[in-house]
Design a protein around this motif. Structure first.
Motif, PDB file in Angstrom:
ATOM      1  N   CYS A 448       0.841  -1.405   0.036  1.00 17.20           N
ATOM      2  CA  CYS A 448       0.096  -0.005  -0.107  1.00 17.20           C
ATOM      3  C   CYS A 448       0.824   1.210  -0.097  1.00 17.20           C
ATOM      4  O   CYS A 448       1.717   1.455   0.836  1.00 17.20           O
ATOM      5  CB  CYS A 448      -0.939  -0.017   1.292  1.00 17.20           C
ATOM      6  N   THR A 449       0.583   2.216  -0.980  1.00 15.94           N
ATOM      7  CA  THR A 449       1.418   3.571  -0.930  1.00 15.94           C
ATOM      8  C   THR A 449       0.295   4.562  -0.337  1.00 15.94           C
ATOM      9  O   THR A 449       0.875   5.776  -0.548  1.00 15.94           O
ATOM     10  CB  THR A 449       1.530   3.899  -2.400  1.00 15.94           C
ATOM     11  N   GLU A 450      -0.655   4.292   0.128  1.00 14.19           N
ATOM     12  CA  GLU A 450      -1.779   5.398   0.841  1.00 14.19           C
ATOM     13  C   GLU A 450      -1.720   5.385   2.337  1.00 14.19           C
ATOM     14  O   GLU A 450      -2.738   5.625   2.921  1.00 14.19           O
ATOM     15  CB  GLU A 450      -3.023   5.179   0.145  1.00 14.19           C
ATOM     16  N   ASP A 456      -3.074  13.321   6.095  1.00 17.27           N
ATOM     17  CA  ASP A 456      -3.242  13.659   4.769  1.00 17.27           C
ATOM     18  C   ASP A 456      -4.299  13.939   4.320  1.00 17.27           C
ATOM     19  O   ASP A 456      -5.218  13.242   3.665  1.00 17.27           O
ATOM     20  CB  ASP A 456      -2.512  12.375   3.749  1.00 17.27           C
ATOM     21  N   ASN A 459      -5.550  12.210   0.778  1.00 21.04           N
ATOM     22  CA  ASN A 459      -5.571  10.905   0.815  1.00 21.04           C
ATOM     23  C   ASN A 459      -7.066  10.540   0.219  1.00 21.04           C
ATOM     24  O   ASN A 459      -8.144  10.848   1.263  1.00 21.04           O
ATOM     25  CB  ASN A 459      -5.156  10.156   2.060  1.00 21.04           C
ATOM     26  N   THR A 460      -7.122   9.949  -0.579  1.00 21.47           N
ATOM     27  CA  THR A 460      -8.777   9.546  -1.125  1.00 21.47           C
ATOM     28  C   THR A 460      -9.058   7.912  -1.069  1.00 21.47           C
ATOM     29  O   THR A 460      -9.999   7.417  -1.565  1.00 21.47           O
ATOM     30  CB  THR A 460      -8.908   9.658  -2.827  1.00 21.47           C
ATOM     31  N   ASN A 461      -8.311   7.261  -0.053  1.00 24.76           N
ATOM     32  CA  ASN A 461      -8.715   5.938   0.275  1.00 24.76           C
ATOM     33  C   ASN A 461      -9.973   5.849   1.047  1.00 24.76           C
ATOM     34  O   ASN A 461     -10.212   6.556   1.955  1.00 24.76           O
ATOM     35  CB  ASN A 461      -7.387   5.225   0.826  1.00 24.76           C
ATOM     36  N   TYR A 464      -9.388   5.029   4.633  1.00 19.93           N
ATOM     37  CA  TYR A 464      -8.744   6.315   5.399  1.00 19.93           C
ATOM     38  C   TYR A 464      -9.882   7.312   5.700  1.00 19.93           C
ATOM     39  O   TYR A 464      -9.820   8.064   6.713  1.00 19.93           O
ATOM     40  CB  TYR A 464      -7.585   6.745   4.602  1.00 19.93           C
ATOM     41  N   GLN A 556      -8.452  -1.851   4.102  1.00 20.98           N
ATOM     42  CA  GLN A 556      -9.081  -0.730   4.360  1.00 20.98           C
ATOM     43  C   GLN A 556      -9.400  -0.516   5.563  1.00 20.98           C
ATOM     44  O   GLN A 556      -9.187   0.700   6.258  1.00 20.98           O
ATOM     45  CB  GLN A 556     -10.410  -0.750   3.576  1.00 20.98           C
ATOM     46  N   LEU A 559      -6.219   1.129   7.253  1.00 21.26           N
ATOM     47  CA  LEU A 559      -6.228   2.415   6.993  1.00 21.26           C
ATOM     48  C   LEU A 559      -7.453   3.374   7.627  1.00 21.26           C
ATOM     49  O   LEU A 559      -7.462   4.459   7.715  1.00 21.26           O
ATOM     50  CB  LEU A 559      -6.459   2.633   5.363  1.00 21.26           C
TER      51      LEU A 559
END
Length: 598
Positions: A448-450, A456, A459-461, A464, A556, A559
């Protein structure tokens, strides 16, 4: 290199007792006159160790390995053997007490009667005249019972010369060892033909193991033997090699050793090998500081400086060039299994590689705001996976697998992600240690890079964003109703919100309307800021027309916790109102806040 060979090699390069001798804790010394009479009361050799008194280390003839039989040691032993007295009240112990004392007396009368040495003859005379009833008659202290005892001539006592130190005693002990019949074979550790050890010395200090010691190499039933060999003949490790590896391992496992840490049920020992002993010692200090930075002694400022620079991302070759190459490092994890010991893990690598992998772990777990302390010891990190934060509840194989991943750069144990998510759902504790581990897991294991270090906003995850939104709703409730509630929305809804958001978030959104209205009456500016925070989070999700999915994957959910932690830290109320907030990471999350001891 195998663990046994590495331990035997370490023994040869350190100041350790010679072959046939071991370091034992001696509680009392009996001073004798040359005629065997007692020269006053016994001398208490014990020293303060914490809240108790512990025997003083003495190099004595090696202790015999005892199981259920009776086996007296040479020239020293505990009070039951030496004097025939014990503080134990168990019927079994009391019943065998006369036999133990008789065995000690018989061994020394038969083995020393013809030895023309003043000290040995004084001991023989003492044993001939001694009766267990003399202990009470002479008024000897009760604290002496069940302690290890040595002898010395009164005129040699002040020079720290005991009977077992005399040249004649050493000669007799060498002859007694040589008299033992043993098979001769090529030792797989030394590579030379030597006498094979039938029984290996006991290993003591393994947490959860028997106090009398455990075995790493053992054959005690016909089912384990082959080709007519008995006991240690099946392994064909020489007596010298068995003595060396067990002696070194016992030294590493000692309670005051700086070469051991306790990780779950794994008693973990480590050591370095280098051309310069000073480099090896410094590498061991740096490694100990990596694993347990909280207990780093104040005088080890050099080690602390090296570690701090490594945390900043500077390579070891720049920080400590002597440690980056030419220092071989070993890590061995042992767990108890009845009278034997299980090897949980064994690692051997250059110290420079281990340091680089440690730096990677530090970067992956970095978080803002950081935990308190900023760099928790590894045993404290593992306790976050345990029920009630108790080290006894850490999954048995987790500690070894986690340390292996940390030191080799491999994937973290896969059950760790599920375990952490379950713990958060069960106890509701979302602190920096747990969130940092979740962040590291999704980075290394899931690519995962998010997973940002700090909040942040871009961040659109989905996980998150939902975690951030949940934190805003919780802050709204706290501002409206106060932070002393018996149960907040986190206590009631976090588990379902992080796994099945669609079931929960509509309810939370409706509830926030009334709470915002109450906040607006008291602080209009605060209400506006909170409404802006909600809008900033929902806007990236609105194009999907379904901001609240039916479920979230494990990644998810991790996150979600990260987003919750970041947003919660930004909106955290003042300290005076947050004192009762259960998510405040300043409070200890684990039940065992002291370093585990063996």
């Amino acid at each position: 290199m195998t663990p046994l060979a590495a331990l035997a090699q370490a023994h040869g390069r350190r100041r350790m007792p010679p072959f046939g001798y071991s370091t034992e804790k001696i509680g009392f010394l009996i001073a004798l006159n040359p005629d065997g009479s007692v020269a006053g009361l016994p001398h208490d050799l014990r020293q303060p160790q914490g809240r108790t008194l512990a025997g003083r280390p003495f190099v004595v003839p090696q202790a015999l390995k005892r199981t259920s039989g009776i086996a007296p040691n040479f020239l020293w032993d505990k009070s039951a053997y030496v004097l025939g007295v014990t503080a134990a009240t168990e019927a079994k112990r009391v019943k065998r007490l006369p036999d133990e004392h008789k065995a000690f007396v018989t061994r020394h009368l038969e083995g020393l009667a013809d030895i023309p040495d003043e000290g040995l003859q004084a001991l023989v005379a003492f044993l001939r005249a001694w009766s267990p009833d003399d202990f009470t008659r002479l008024g000897w202290p009760e604290a002496m019972k069940d302690q290890n005892i040595v002898f010395a001539l009164e005129h040699e006592r002040l020079n720290d010369v005991c009977v077992h130190d005399r040249e004649a005693a050493r000669a007799v002990w060498a002859r007694l060892q040589a008299d033992a019949q043993a098979e001769v074979a090529v030792c797989p550790i030394s590579g030379t033909r030597e006498r094979v050890a039938r029984l290996h010395p006991a290993i003591k200090g393994v947490w959860g193991g028997q106090t009398s010691g455990v075995s790493l190499v053992s054959y005690n039933k016909e089912a384990f033997e082959s080709y007519g060999h008995a006991q240690g003949d099946n392994a064909q490790i020489s007596e010298q090699a068995a003595f060396a590896y067990t002696g070194m391992l016992n030294a590493f496992l000692a309670p005051d050793s700086r070469n051991r840490v306790q990780l779950g049920d794994a008693s973990t020992v480590f050591w370095a090998d280098a051309a310069d002993p000073a480099d090896a010692e410094q590498a061991e200090g740096v490694f100990f500081a990596m694993i347990d930075p909280v207990n780093l002694p104040h005088e080890e400022t050099k080690v602390g400086e090296i570690l701090e620079r490594m945390r900043e991302g500077r390579p070891l070759a720049e920080v400590a060039p002597a440690l980056s190459e030419g220092v071989r490092f070993f890590v061995l994890g042992l767990a108890p299994n009845a009278a034997r010991v299980v090897v949980r893990f064994w690692l051997e690598d250059d110290f420079g590689h281990l340091a680089a992998h440690f730096q990677r772990y530090h970067q992956e777990t970095a978080l803002e705001p950081p935990p308190r302390p900023a760099h928790p010891p590894l045993w404290r990190v593992l306790q976050e996976t345990a029920v009630q934060g108790k080290r006894d509840n850490i999954p048995n194989t987790l500690a070894g697998a986690f340390l292996r991943a940390l030191l080799t750069g491999g994937a973290y144990p896969h059950p760790l992600l599920t375990t952490l998510l379950l713990r958060i759902r069960a106890d509701g504790t979302i602190n920096a240690v747990r969130v940092g581990l979740l962040k590291a897991l999704v980075i290394r294991n899931l690519g995962c890079t998010e997973a940002p270090v700090a909040l942040d906003p871009d961040n659109t995850n989905k996980g998150y964003l939902l975690g951030r939104l949940f934190a805003v709703y919780e802050v709204i409730q706290g501002d409206a109703l106060g932070w002393s509630l018996n149960a907040t929305i986190k206590d009631k809804f976090y588990a379902s919100a992080s796994a099945q958001p669609r079931k929960v978030f509509s309810l939370l959104d409706r509830g926030s309307v009334a709470h915002l209205s109450k906040i607006g009456k008291r602080s209009p500016g605060r209400r506006v800021n909170l409404e802006k925070a909600i809008a900033a989070i929902l806007n990236p999700m609105s194009p999907n027309n379904d901001p609240f999915p039916a479920s979230l994957s494990a990644e998810q959910q991790a996150l979600f916790a990260l987003g919750y932690y970041h947003q919660r830290a930004v909106l955290r109320p003042p300290k005076e109102t947050a004192a009762a907030d259960p998510s405040d990471d300043s409070a200890p999350a684990a039940a065992d806040e002291k370093e585990p001891t063996p």
